[in-house]
Scaffold this motif. Sequence first.
Motif, PDB file in Angstrom:
ATOM      1  N   PHE A  72     -12.404  58.511  21.981  1.00  0.00           N
ATOM      2  CA  PHE A  72     -12.939  58.779  23.631  1.00  0.00           C
ATOM      3  C   PHE A  72     -11.543  59.876  24.327  1.00  0.00           C
ATOM      4  O   PHE A  72     -13.001  60.802  24.961  1.00  0.00           O
ATOM      5  N   GLY A  73     -11.077  59.699  24.246  1.00  0.00           N
ATOM      6  CA  GLY A  73     -10.535  61.635  24.937  1.00  0.00           C
ATOM      7  C   GLY A  73     -11.156  62.943  24.093  1.00  0.00           C
ATOM      8  O   GLY A  73     -11.257  63.741  25.295  1.00  0.00           O
ATOM      9  N   THR A  74     -10.930  62.422  23.068  1.00  0.00           N
ATOM     10  CA  THR A  74     -11.270  63.562  21.990  1.00  0.00           C
ATOM     11  C   THR A  74     -13.211  64.507  22.185  1.00  0.00           C
ATOM     12  O   THR A  74     -13.432  65.206  22.969  1.00  0.00           O
ATOM     13  N   ILE A  75     -13.967  63.235  22.388  1.00  0.00           N
ATOM     14  CA  ILE A  75     -15.163  63.207  22.871  1.00  0.00           C
ATOM     15  C   ILE A  75     -15.414  63.735  24.485  1.00  0.00           C
ATOM     16  O   ILE A  75     -16.293  65.102  24.449  1.00  0.00           O
ATOM     17  N   TYR A  76     -14.398  63.437  25.256  1.00  0.00           N
ATOM     18  CA  TYR A  76     -14.577  63.519  26.876  1.00  0.00           C
ATOM     19  C   TYR A  76     -14.430  65.266  26.118  1.00  0.00           C
ATOM     20  O   TYR A  76     -14.778  66.235  27.424  1.00  0.00           O
ATOM     21  N   LEU A  77     -12.804  66.088  26.080  1.00  0.00           N
ATOM     22  CA  LEU A  77     -12.218  67.013  25.891  1.00  0.00           C
ATOM     23  C   LEU A  77     -14.097  68.094  25.186  1.00  0.00           C
ATOM     24  O   LEU A  77     -13.875  69.302  25.678  1.00  0.00           O
ATOM     25  N   HIS A  78     -14.268  67.610  24.254  1.00  0.00           N
ATOM     26  CA  HIS A  78     -15.308  68.901  23.552  1.00  0.00           C
ATOM     27  C   HIS A  78     -16.719  68.747  24.673  1.00  0.00           C
ATOM     28  O   HIS A  78     -17.374  69.742  24.192  1.00  0.00           O
ATOM     29  N   ARG A  79     -17.239  67.643  24.747  1.00  0.00           N
ATOM     30  CA  ARG A  79     -18.358  67.744  26.027  1.00  0.00           C
ATOM     31  C   ARG A  79     -17.838  68.816  26.909  1.00  0.00           C
ATOM     32  O   ARG A  79     -18.852  69.751  27.838  1.00  0.00           O
ATOM     33  N   ARG A  80     -16.643  68.712  27.656  1.00  0.00           N
ATOM     34  CA  ARG A  80     -16.192  69.472  28.954  1.00  0.00           C
ATOM     35  C   ARG A  80     -16.010  71.204  28.025  1.00  0.00           C
ATOM     36  O   ARG A  80     -16.915  71.943  28.967  1.00  0.00           O
ATOM     37  N   GLN A  81     -15.624  70.958  27.102  1.00  0.00           N
ATOM     38  CA  GLN A  81     -15.488  72.368  26.811  1.00  0.00           C
ATOM     39  C   GLN A  81     -17.425  72.795  26.478  1.00  0.00           C
ATOM     40  O   GLN A  81     -17.288  74.077  26.869  1.00  0.00           O
ATOM     41  N   LYS A  82     -18.093  72.568  26.251  1.00  0.00           N
ATOM     42  CA  LYS A  82     -19.385  72.911  25.726  1.00  0.00           C
ATOM     43  C   LYS A  82     -19.926  73.744  27.258  1.00  0.00           C
ATOM     44  O   LYS A  82     -21.303  74.429  27.323  1.00  0.00           O
ATOM     45  N   VAL A  83     -19.476  72.236  28.127  1.00  0.00           N
ATOM     46  CA  VAL A  83     -19.714  72.526  29.397  1.00  0.00           C
ATOM     47  C   VAL A  83     -19.599  73.201  29.992  1.00  0.00           C
ATOM     48  O   VAL A  83     -20.212  74.730  30.325  1.00  0.00           O
ATOM     49  N   THR A  84     -18.466  73.537  29.932  1.00  0.00           N
ATOM     50  CA  THR A  84     -18.219  75.452  30.574  1.00  0.00           C
ATOM     51  C   THR A  84     -17.946  76.508  29.852  1.00  0.00           C
ATOM     52  O   THR A  84     -18.294  77.551  30.141  1.00  0.00           O
ATOM     53  N   LYS A  85     -18.547  76.832  27.655  1.00  0.00           N
ATOM     54  CA  LYS A  85     -19.120  77.345  27.761  1.00  0.00           C
ATOM     55  C   LYS A  85     -20.467  77.823  27.922  1.00  0.00           C
ATOM     56  O   LYS A  85     -21.053  79.342  27.932  1.00  0.00           O
ATOM     57  N   ASN A  86     -21.109  77.183  28.091  1.00  0.00           N
ATOM     58  CA  ASN A  86     -22.853  77.507  28.660  1.00  0.00           C
ATOM     59  C   ASN A  86     -23.005  77.629  30.072  1.00  0.00           C
ATOM     60  O   ASN A  86     -24.163  78.363  30.682  1.00  0.00           O
ATOM     61  N   ALA A  87     -21.377  77.071  30.634  1.00  0.00           N
ATOM     62  CA  ALA A  87     -21.598  77.724  32.218  1.00  0.00           C
ATOM     63  C   ALA A  87     -21.765  78.874  32.615  1.00  0.00           C
ATOM     64  O   ALA A  87     -21.624  80.543  31.836  1.00  0.00           O
TER      65      ALA A  87
END
Length: 83
Positions: free
Chosen positions: A68-83
């Motif tokens: 769950f921590g890996t999935i959360y951090l991966h999704r957060r990284q995607k959102v940061t890159k797209n912003a």
Amino acid sequence: MLKCGRGNFNSIYKLVALIILSGSMLLLPIVSFAQGGDLPCGGDDPTNSNPCPLDSWVWVLALIAVVFGTIYLHRRQKVTKNA
């Protein structure tokens, strides 16, 4: 002379935090083995008739937390890159 700038205080706080974290990590094995003696569990799960500590299958909880921590951090990284 010692200059008291913002950078010096920030590094001092980081050093103190590192010392506290390192000390906590060194004491962790002592705390985790606090229950002494030979337990009659034999790897069984605790029940009312067999009061043992919860130690079997706990690694599954740790694995789920890592996933769950890996999935959360991966999704957060995607959102940061797209912003």
